[in-house]
Enzyme design. Structure first.
Site, short mmCIF file in Angstrom:
data_model
loop_
_atom_site.label_atom_id
_atom_site.label_comp_id
_atom_site.label_asym_id
_atom_site.label_seq_id
_atom_site.Cartn_x
_atom_site.Cartn_y
_atom_site.Cartn_z
N GLU A 178 -2.36 -0.47 9.72
CA GLU A 178 -1.72 -1.56 8.97
C GLU A 178 -2.31 -2.92 9.33
OE1 GLU A 178 0.31 -1.20 6.49
OE2 GLU A 178 0.33 0.97 6.73
N ASP B 226 -8.43 2.71 7.86
CA ASP B 226 -8.59 3.87 8.77
C ASP B 226 -9.78 3.66 9.70
OD1 ASP B 226 -6.42 5.18 7.75
OD2 ASP B 226 -7.57 6.66 6.58
#
Length: 465
Positions: free
Chosen positions: A326, A409
């Site tokens: 995030e 990611d």
């Protein structure tokens, strides 16, 4: 074909506009129904765990997720069909001009004549949203108390559901009506360059709402508590500091009161960032993992506090990996890029609205022969005329979102969180009963996040490195 083309050309402009809107709406619906049919076929035929998933998903969870997604897809088909038929009947039967006339009668009885267009617009908006809420209520009840209940996600009682729905409606009106009245006023007095002022106003409103949402609006529906002092909070603060994220507070929201689905997000501008974690994400904090204390039934009046046999949520290391992903969105500028794209689109739409608002045939196409209300113009142009553009834009943003997810990611990998993010994604997929097999066209069109296997493969390569 030539004859039909000639007949089409002979139709009045307003009829061509109306028919085009209706035909495009059904074309989009049929396309969506086709994609959903392809995906349902995947749900029905993929009854055994594929070989490539054998190491990450057991057959019991796979079957549960398959049945859950199949039920959701079937529900979506019927609710979508109803919505399309309802929208078509509203257009064909003149529902919009009827509701506008009714709004005028109501505002007239309250002492506001036809010159008070903004007042009539607010009454129209209130009636339209009330109608939408009432017609959508049976579908929402079925989704919550049949589908979500059947698959173990619903934590609400009927009383909590209705109290929540009423509260949402009231809060929405408290925001929507004042904002709309100011927007209409700006358009009325803005002159030739009203679209610039209208865009600036909506920009300010959106930034204010983003700023105050988690502090003042979300707590009206869910309880937010500071994350207790301890190892997890210290690790979150250390990670935030390592990437210069200006973290000020970390909250845990009691999402388990309404659903066992999990989530995490951050918000705030400049040097005032906050992180919000759903308790269902945290293995050590989720109420769903705890046995209720003896005699403790106060909360059970509103929520069911079901206890599962298997623990839900992630371990601290996995929570940190999810947050690393995030925070990657922040560090890589995804949030700012999305805001810029949104505002560029908003400015373009208001500019085109300014170009089109004077076209009388747009209003007559939808039954407004004598008046051209600004609110109705906004509805016609933004909802109907822009619908082809909105479909293309939505697909482009979906593609961009998937790209951002891969990048986030990769950022978590750079923080050394590849292994923990790998296991966290598997756990979250199991907890939320996500089905890991998708039709490629359905996935391409709908998925804002890459399919689980693609994300795991990228992380697996990093682990091996």
């Amino acid at each position: 074909m030539a004859l039909s083309g000639e007949l089409w050309a002979e139709l009045p402009a307003e009829r061509r506009i109306f028919c085009s809107v209706l035909l495009f709406s059904w074309a989009v619906y049929l396309w969506e129904a086709f994609l959903a049919h392809r995906q349902r076929r995947v749900y029905r035929t993929t009854t055994h765990v594929p070989q490539e998933l054998g190491q990450i998903m057991d057959s019991e969870t796979f079957e549960k997720s398959r049945l859950y997604q199949l039920d959701k897809s079937t529900f979506s088909f019927w609710s979508g069909l109803y919505s399309e038929i309802e929208g078509t009947m509203i257009l064909l039967c003149g529902g919009i001009p009827f509701l506008w006339k009714l709004s005028g009668q109501i505002s007239g009885h309250a002492g506001f004549g036809q010159e008070y267009e903004i007042v009539q617009s607010l009454v129209f908006l209130l009636l339209a949203t009330l109608f939408s809420a009432m017609t959508g209520l049976p579908w929402s009840l079925y989704n919550t108390f049949v589908i979500e209940e059947k698959h173990g996600f619903n934590q609400q009682t009927l009383g909590f559901f209705f109290k929540d729905a009423i509260k949402k409606f009231v809060v929405t009106q408290c925001i929507l009506l004042p904002v709309t009245s100011l927007l209409l006023y700006i358009i009325k007095i803005g002159g030739d360059y009203f679209f610039i002022y209208a865009w600036l106003f909506t920009l300010v409103v959106s930034l204010v709402l983003v700023t105050i949402y988690a502090d003042y609006i979300a707590p009206l529906f869910d309880k937010f508590i500071p994350l207790p002092e301890g190892e997890l909070k210290q690790q979150i603060e250390t990670m935030a500091k390592s990437i210069d994220f200006p973290l000020t507070k970390v909250y845990v929201v009691e999402g388990s009161k309404r659903s066992s689905h999990s989530n995490a997000y951050f918000y705030g501008f400049f040097k005032n960032k906050r992180i919000v974690l759903f308790d269902t994400l945290l293995e050590d904090y989720s109420a769903l993992n705890k046995e209720p204390a003896e005699g403790e039934d106060g909360e059970n009046e509103e929520t069911k506090s079901k206890t599962k046999n298997k623990k839900q949520g992630c371990k601290n290391e996995e929570v940190l990996a999810v947050l690393g992903h995030e925070l990657g969105h922040w560090k890589l500028g995804h949030t700012v890029k999305n805001i810029i794209i949104s505002q560029m689109n908003s400015f373009l739409c208001f500019f085109l609205f300014a170009v089109l608002i004077g076209r009388k045939e747009l209003f007559t196409a939808f039954g407004f022969y004598d008046t051209q209300p600004t609110l109705i113009g906004l509805m016609i142009i933004f909802q109907f005329i822009f619908s082809p553009y909105n479909e293309v834009l939505s697909f482009c943003l979906t593609v961009l979102s998937r790209r951002f997810e891969f990048q986030a990611d990769a950022f978590a990998k750079e923080l050394g969180k590849a292994k923990d993010l790998y296991s966290a994604l598997i756990k979250l997929n199991k907890d939320n009963l996500g089905f890991p097999v998708s039709d490629w066209i359905f996935s391409m069109w709908h998925y804002s996040h890459p399919p689980l296997l693609e994300r795991l493969q990228a992380l697996k390569d990093a682990k091996q490195e």
